[in-house]
Design an enzyme around this catalytic site. Structure first.
Site, PDB file in Angstrom:
ATOM      1  N   VAL A  14       0.839  -1.208   0.000  1.00  0.00           N
ATOM      2  CA  VAL A  14       0.000   0.000   0.000  1.00  0.00           C
ATOM      3  C   VAL A  14       0.875   1.261   0.000  1.00  0.00           C
ATOM      4  O   VAL A  14       0.575   2.238  -0.696  1.00  0.00           O
ATOM      5  CB  VAL A  14      -0.977  -0.011   1.198  1.00  0.00           C
ATOM      6  CG1 VAL A  14      -1.822   1.256   1.210  1.00  0.00           C
ATOM      7  CG2 VAL A  14      -1.871  -1.246   1.146  1.00  0.00           C
ATOM      8  N   ALA A  33      -6.899  19.304  -3.746  1.00  0.00           N
ATOM      9  CA  ALA A  33      -6.558  19.600  -2.350  1.00  0.00           C
ATOM     10  C   ALA A  33      -6.339  21.090  -2.118  1.00  0.00           C
ATOM     11  O   ALA A  33      -6.474  21.575  -1.003  1.00  0.00           O
ATOM     12  CB  ALA A  33      -5.306  18.829  -1.952  1.00  0.00           C
ATOM     13  N   VAL A 132     -11.239   0.201   5.779  1.00  0.00           N
ATOM     14  CA  VAL A 132     -12.428  -0.628   5.533  1.00  0.00           C
ATOM     15  C   VAL A 132     -12.692  -0.725   4.030  1.00  0.00           C
ATOM     16  O   VAL A 132     -12.899   0.286   3.357  1.00  0.00           O
ATOM     17  CB  VAL A 132     -13.678  -0.033   6.216  1.00  0.00           C
ATOM     18  CG1 VAL A 132     -14.868  -0.979   6.041  1.00  0.00           C
ATOM     19  CG2 VAL A 132     -13.426   0.238   7.684  1.00  0.00           C
ATOM     20  N   GLU A 190      -2.629 -15.105   2.565  1.00  0.00           N
ATOM     21  CA  GLU A 190      -1.295 -15.054   3.148  1.00  0.00           C
ATOM     22  C   GLU A 190      -0.852 -16.453   3.568  1.00  0.00           C
ATOM     23  O   GLU A 190      -1.679 -17.357   3.708  1.00  0.00           O
ATOM     24  CB  GLU A 190      -1.332 -14.165   4.383  1.00  0.00           C
ATOM     25  CG  GLU A 190      -2.043 -12.872   4.126  1.00  0.00           C
ATOM     26  CD  GLU A 190      -1.284 -11.677   4.645  1.00  0.00           C
ATOM     27  OE1 GLU A 190      -0.164 -11.841   5.143  1.00  0.00           O
ATOM     28  OE2 GLU A 190      -1.834 -10.581   4.522  1.00  0.00           O
ATOM     29  N   LYS A 205     -13.330  -4.627  10.549  1.00  0.00           N
ATOM     30  CA  LYS A 205     -13.947  -3.655   9.639  1.00  0.00           C
ATOM     31  C   LYS A 205     -15.410  -3.374  10.005  1.00  0.00           C
ATOM     32  O   LYS A 205     -15.838  -2.223  10.014  1.00  0.00           O
ATOM     33  CB  LYS A 205     -13.824  -4.169   8.200  1.00  0.00           C
ATOM     34  CG  LYS A 205     -12.370  -4.242   7.729  1.00  0.00           C
ATOM     35  CD  LYS A 205     -12.259  -5.016   6.424  1.00  0.00           C
ATOM     36  CE  LYS A 205     -10.828  -5.133   5.950  1.00  0.00           C
ATOM     37  NZ  LYS A 205     -10.652  -6.128   4.888  1.00  0.00           N
TER      38      LYS A 205
HETATM   39  N1  HSE Z   1      -6.805  -9.238   3.838  1.00  0.00           N
HETATM   40  C1  HSE Z   1      -7.856  -8.360   3.471  1.00  0.00           C
HETATM   41  C2  HSE Z   1      -8.791  -9.066   2.506  1.00  0.00           C
HETATM   42  C3  HSE Z   1      -7.433  -7.087   2.834  1.00  0.00           C
HETATM   43  O1  HSE Z   1      -8.567 -10.224   2.155  1.00  0.00           O
HETATM   44  O2  HSE Z   1      -9.769  -8.463   2.124  1.00  0.00           O
HETATM   45  C4  HSE Z   1      -6.912  -6.116   3.832  1.00  0.00           C
HETATM   46  O3  HSE Z   1      -7.849  -5.856   4.815  1.00  0.00           O
END
Ligand code: HSE
Length: 436
Positions: A14, A33, A132, A190, A205
């Site tokens: 990110v 901005a 989120v 992961e 979230k």
């Molecule tokens: N690991 C999360 C997902 C993305 O699979 O949506 C980051 O929050």
């Protein structure tokens, strides 16, 4: 025009995306901005990586605390993740009077009340659109776009990894383990997928969405969390047959007596748009009393989709930095002294429709015994399917959909069913939401 000076913590996926989009769209972003947004210093444990990425265009360091203590930095972008070091860094940045932009849902779901209170006291912004549903501007929509409404409920597919796995299980008829292995091979899951597959990421979230939807403190510890690791492919097939898809749904619902806050595999009628969100995509459905239902769809993860949200927050900070702190959009959408201490209800008080699958002896009265228990527990049947199992001669699989009832009624009925001599083994139970 003087740029906004940003200190970026974490140059992973990110962070790299944020750097790339800020560089590529610098002119467009500055027009919005009112000032250029400049990354002044970037921190990462891997100095080689950031040197290669930034190529001398900003200072680099491997000391994140030097960034939050740097007098030249006005906004800290925290993309490190986790609860411990990230918490110290964010609280130090706030203490130093810096605004914070973060994608860290775990940090805010667990320590959000402390962090927002500190930010309020110091008069700085903590912005978290990227926390989120990645690139979907759902925080903005809930906090600002829907501010006329009493929000009744929010339901979201807010974890792409699990949605990818569920889509693969359905499309290919494969088991959870096979789908997970495939997701890991393709980089969707992961090496340690626990946070995603056990529903924890989605619970972080939906906890944040519940707070900004209802104006309540962040209460992650009270969320009910179930993942998809125990989901059997056979239930995906039976659900499909009955006209439903199974999704890992984060749900926050306001009731007279409190808030339901839960994450679990959920049957959704396949005619709902949200039931057709496939692969790693995310979607959030919001029901407001005035607007009715609104649906937000997009990529919930990835370098540039998440960077899109991070930079939108940076633009907001650039515009609002010079304004009176008491007249900014509140962190949790409602004025901090007007948050309601509404309880998150224990799961046994949840109200849901349900899916039950049980194997019974194929003999007269077996089904009648089961339906008698449902009647005794005041649970109404919505649909019923009987199937001959692939293995298990002389037995039948019974699949029941029930109308909405209290969780404890369902658990009571299941315990009684499992005690019947005609019922073999455990009853499989999933929740069902009509989302109307
Ligand atoms: N690991 C999360 C997902 C993305 O699979 O949506 C980051 O929050």
């Amino acid at each position: 025009m003087k740029p906004v000076h940003v200190g970026l913590l974490g140059m992973g996926t990110v962070g790299g995306g944020t750097y790339a989009v800020l560089s590529r769209n610098a002119e467009e972003i500055s027009r919005r901005a009112g000032r250029p947004i400049a990354i002044t210093v970037a921190a990462d444990r891997n100095l080689e990586r950031i040197r290669a990425m930034t190529n001398g265009r900003c200072r680099v360091t491997d000391d994140a605390f030097a960034v939050v203590n740097d007098p030249a930095v006005e906004v800290v972008v925290e993309l490190i993740g986790g609860y411990t070091v990230a918490r110290d860094l964010v609280l130090s940045a706030i203490e130093n009077g810096k605004h914070v932009v973060t994608a860290n849902k775990a940090l805010l779901a667990v320590h959000g009340n402390e962090i927002f209170a500190a930010a309020q006291k110091r008069g700085v912004i903590v912005a978290f659109e990227a926390a989120v549903a990645g690139g979907i501007p759902i925080v903005k929509a809930l906090r600002e776009g829907l501010s006329a409404n009493r929000i009744e409920w929010v339901a979201g597919i807010i974890n792409g990894t699990t949605n990818f796995i569920l889509s693969e299980m359905r499309d290919k008829g494969i088991s959870f383990a096979e789908a997970l292995a495939g997701a890991q091979r393709l980089g969707y899951a992961e090496a340690d997928p626990t946070f995603d597959i056990e529903g924890i990421d989605a619970a972080h979230k939906i906890t944040l969405l519940a707070s900004i939807a209802f104006g309540i403190p962040v209460q992650f510890a009270r969320a009910h969390v179930e993942g998809i690791s125990k989901l059997d492919a056979v239930d995906i097939r039976y659900a499909e047959y009955l006209g439903y898809r199974i999704k890992l749904l984060g749900l926050a619902r306001k009731r007279e007596d409190g808030v339901e806050l839960r994450v679990h595999p959920t049957l959704i009628p396949n005619k709902r748009l949200i039931a057709n969100v496939e692969g790693a995509m995310n979607a959030v459905l919001v029901k407001g009393d005035a607007v009715d239902t609104t649906l937000y769809y997009g990529k919930g993860a990835g370098a540039e989709p998440t960077a899109s949200a991070v930079i939108a927050d940076l633009v907001d900070v650039a515009r609002a930095a010079a304004t009176d702190p008491d007249n900014r959009v509140p962190h949790l959408a409602f004025q901090p002294d007007r948050l309601h201490d509404v309880p998150v209800l224990p799961i046994d008080q949840a109200e849901t429709a349900g899916y039950l699958r049980l194997r019974v002896a194929d003999r007269p009265g077996a089904l009648a015994d089961v339906t008698r228990i449902l009647a005794d527990c005041a649970i109404s049947i919505d649909a019923l399917l009987q199937r001959e199992p692939e293995e298990g001669e002389g037995a039948a699989d019974i699949i029941l959909l029930t109308h909405v009832c209290r969780e404890r009624q369902t658990l009571d009925a299941i315990a009684r069913m499992e005690a019947l001599p005609a019922v073999y083994g455990k009853v499989t139970r999933l929740r069902l939401e009509n989302l109307q």
